[in-house]
Write an enzyme that holds these catalytic residues in place. Structure first.
Site, PDB file in Angstrom:
ATOM      1  N   ASP A  74       0.846  -1.186   0.000  1.00 13.47           N
ATOM      2  CA  ASP A  74       0.000   0.000   0.000  1.00 13.47           C
ATOM      3  C   ASP A  74       0.885   1.240   0.000  1.00 13.47           C
ATOM      4  O   ASP A  74       1.871   1.318   0.748  1.00 13.47           O
ATOM      5  CB  ASP A  74      -0.924   0.012   1.219  1.00 13.47           C
ATOM      6  CG  ASP A  74      -1.943   1.134   1.151  1.00 13.47           C
ATOM      7  OD1 ASP A  74      -2.966   0.958   0.468  1.00 13.47           O
ATOM      8  OD2 ASP A  74      -1.728   2.181   1.797  1.00 13.47           O
ATOM      9  N   ASN A 101      -2.712  12.971  -3.593  1.00 15.20           N
ATOM     10  CA  ASN A 101      -3.836  13.402  -4.421  1.00 15.20           C
ATOM     11  C   ASN A 101      -4.326  14.792  -4.028  1.00 15.20           C
ATOM     12  O   ASN A 101      -4.632  15.629  -4.883  1.00 15.20           O
ATOM     13  CB  ASN A 101      -4.994  12.401  -4.313  1.00 15.20           C
ATOM     14  CG  ASN A 101      -4.838  11.223  -5.259  1.00 15.20           C
ATOM     15  OD1 ASN A 101      -4.213  11.345  -6.313  1.00 15.20           O
ATOM     16  ND2 ASN A 101      -5.396  10.087  -4.896  1.00 15.20           N
ATOM     17  N   HIS A 147      -5.440  14.479  -8.803  1.00 15.64           N
ATOM     18  CA  HIS A 147      -5.589  13.059  -9.144  1.00 15.64           C
ATOM     19  C   HIS A 147      -4.829  12.674 -10.411  1.00 15.64           C
ATOM     20  O   HIS A 147      -4.457  11.509 -10.579  1.00 15.64           O
ATOM     21  CB  HIS A 147      -7.072  12.718  -9.297  1.00 15.64           C
ATOM     22  CG  HIS A 147      -7.811  12.707  -7.994  1.00 15.64           C
ATOM     23  ND1 HIS A 147      -7.808  11.627  -7.151  1.00 15.64           N
ATOM     24  CD2 HIS A 147      -8.546  13.662  -7.378  1.00 15.64           C
ATOM     25  CE1 HIS A 147      -8.523  11.899  -6.076  1.00 15.64           C
ATOM     26  NE2 HIS A 147      -8.992  13.135  -6.178  1.00 15.64           N
ATOM     27  N   ASP A 183      -2.329   9.552 -10.564  1.00 12.52           N
ATOM     28  CA  ASP A 183      -2.266   8.447 -11.530  1.00 12.52           C
ATOM     29  C   ASP A 183      -0.833   8.219 -12.007  1.00 12.52           C
ATOM     30  O   ASP A 183      -0.401   7.074 -12.178  1.00 12.52           O
ATOM     31  CB  ASP A 183      -3.166   8.747 -12.728  1.00 12.52           C
ATOM     32  CG  ASP A 183      -4.649   8.580 -12.403  1.00 12.52           C
ATOM     33  OD1 ASP A 183      -4.963   8.017 -11.346  1.00 12.52           O
ATOM     34  OD2 ASP A 183      -5.481   9.031 -13.218  1.00 12.52           O
ATOM     35  N   GLU A 213      -4.743   2.204  -4.401  1.00 14.40           N
ATOM     36  CA  GLU A 213      -3.283   2.298  -4.346  1.00 14.40           C
ATOM     37  C   GLU A 213      -2.658   1.037  -3.751  1.00 14.40           C
ATOM     38  O   GLU A 213      -1.523   1.061  -3.273  1.00 14.40           O
ATOM     39  CB  GLU A 213      -2.853   3.525  -3.524  1.00 14.40           C
ATOM     40  CG  GLU A 213      -3.178   3.455  -2.040  1.00 14.40           C
ATOM     41  CD  GLU A 213      -4.555   3.998  -1.695  1.00 14.40           C
ATOM     42  OE1 GLU A 213      -4.744   4.443  -0.557  1.00 14.40           O
ATOM     43  OE2 GLU A 213      -5.444   3.975  -2.561  1.00 14.40           O
TER      44      GLU A 213
END
Length: 369
Positions: A235, A243, A248, A252, A278
């Protein structure tokens, strides 16, 4: 369009032995009859007319389409196409099926329509079917893969018969068509099993692979030991903050960057997939716990030592990793849960570290039954 259904296959050399040989070469088997029936039930049975209408709009852009309008008639052409979609793949292993396809090609020859237009029709049909199936079974790759394979194989058969019906036996042209179809099926299989953002395995494909390798590990059990299998749950640390800070779109890019670092750090035969959001999972087959910990630590360090440089930003990234080894008789749900719990222990211990699941048994073999 006059396509005599009693068309003599033998006149084109398609006796029973040749039909069996053709089906064998293209890999069409009895199981594909059931798959074709499902395609009819799920897609072409009730949607054939709309699919043909959509394909005709695209086909009409070809300059040869005017010959269909003038020499065959649009209504007759679309009715035949619709009927074939409604009966898609039905009785593909019979002389009747072969005869009908050869007769259509012969009718196109009589109407002075280029062979490429008939093959374009097959390609549009394949593309439309695959698109529809991909939407209907987007989250069920185990079902989608065989259905796409069936569509590609039936398209290969139809393209082959259209070439034969035009009396164009040039092997090179047929080989090119089949090579293109193989590339297409490879592409669609890849699309169905790959996460589009990261390029890693999708969740469903990842879980199928884990089930498969767990079965192999358990079958290897001889009463004393089995093949060790480990899973790492990963994680990203503070991903929400990334973010919130950068947006965002940058988030990505971070996910794609981390996916690349994971691939660079693992072995060639390790399997990596995006678990969701994630979170990522690494499946390490035939790997004892000590070695799995070394690999997980190499992954963690590789991510930490390589921040993402994006325009004016330099974004440090770390991950928390939990590693668990398969117990005897254990299924994937319990294995993933233990790896996930270890990962959260890594989070609670300060993040950016690797934690082993507690009570994992002997690190070199599966615990005895």
């Amino acid at each position: 369009m006059n396509t005599d259904t009693t068309f003599d296959c033998a006149a084109f050399g398609f006796d029973s032995a040749r039909i069996r040989e053709t089906l064998s070469i293209l890999g069409l088997q009895a199981e594909h009859a059931k798959l074709a029936e499902r395609i009819r039930r799920e897609t072409t049975g009730g949607e054939a007319k709309a699919m043909v209408h959509s394909c005709c709009i695209a086909l009409a852009r070809d300059r040869g389409f005017a010959l269909i309008e003038r020499n065959i008639g649009i209504e007759c052409f679309t009715q035949t196409w619709t009927l074939h979609l409604q009966c898609y793949g039905q009785d593909f292993d019979t002389p009747k099926y072969f005869g009908e396809r050869l007769a259509i090609a012969a009718a196109f020859v009589r109407a002075k329509i280029p062979q490429g237009l008939l093959q374009l029709q097959h390609s549009l049909t394949q593309q439309t079917l695959i698109n529809n199936l991909s939407v209907k079974f987007a989250d069920d790759t185990a079902t989608l893969g065989p259905l796409i394979d069936c569509v590609v194989k039936l398209t290969s058969l139809n393209v082959y018969l259209s070439a034969e019906g035009y009396h164009l036996p040039q092997i090179d042209e047929l080989r090119k068509a089949l090579t293109k179809l193989r590339k297409e099926t490879s592409h669609w299989h890849q699309e169905a099993s790959t996460d589009q953002l990261t390029g890693l395995m999708r969740y469903n494909t990842l879980m199928e692979a884990l089930d498969h390798h767990i079965d192999i590990a358990h079958r290897g059990h001889d009463g004393r030991s089995g093949k060790p299998l480990c899973v790492a749950m990963i994680d990203l640390d503070f991903f929400k903050k990334i973010n919130d800070t950068y947006g965002h779109v940058v988030g990505d890019f971070v996910l794609k960057h981390v996916a690349g670092r994971l691939q660079a750090a693992v072995r060639d035969f390790d399997m990596i997939g995006r678990f969701g959001g994630e979170e990522f999972v690494i499946i390490m087959t035939n790997t004892p716990l000590e070695l799995a910990e070394v690999i997980a630590e190499r992954v963690r360090k590789g991510v930490m030592d390589t921040p993402l440089h994006l325009k004016e930003f330099s974004i440090p990234i770390t991950i928390s990793v939990g590693v668990a080894m398969l117990r005897s008789g254990e299924r994937k749900e319990a294995l993933i849960e233990r790896a996930d719990k270890a990962m959260y222990e890594a989070k609670n211990a300060g993040r950016n570290r690797v934690m082993l699941a507690k009570d994992t048994g002997d690190s070199g073999t599966l615990p005895e039954l």
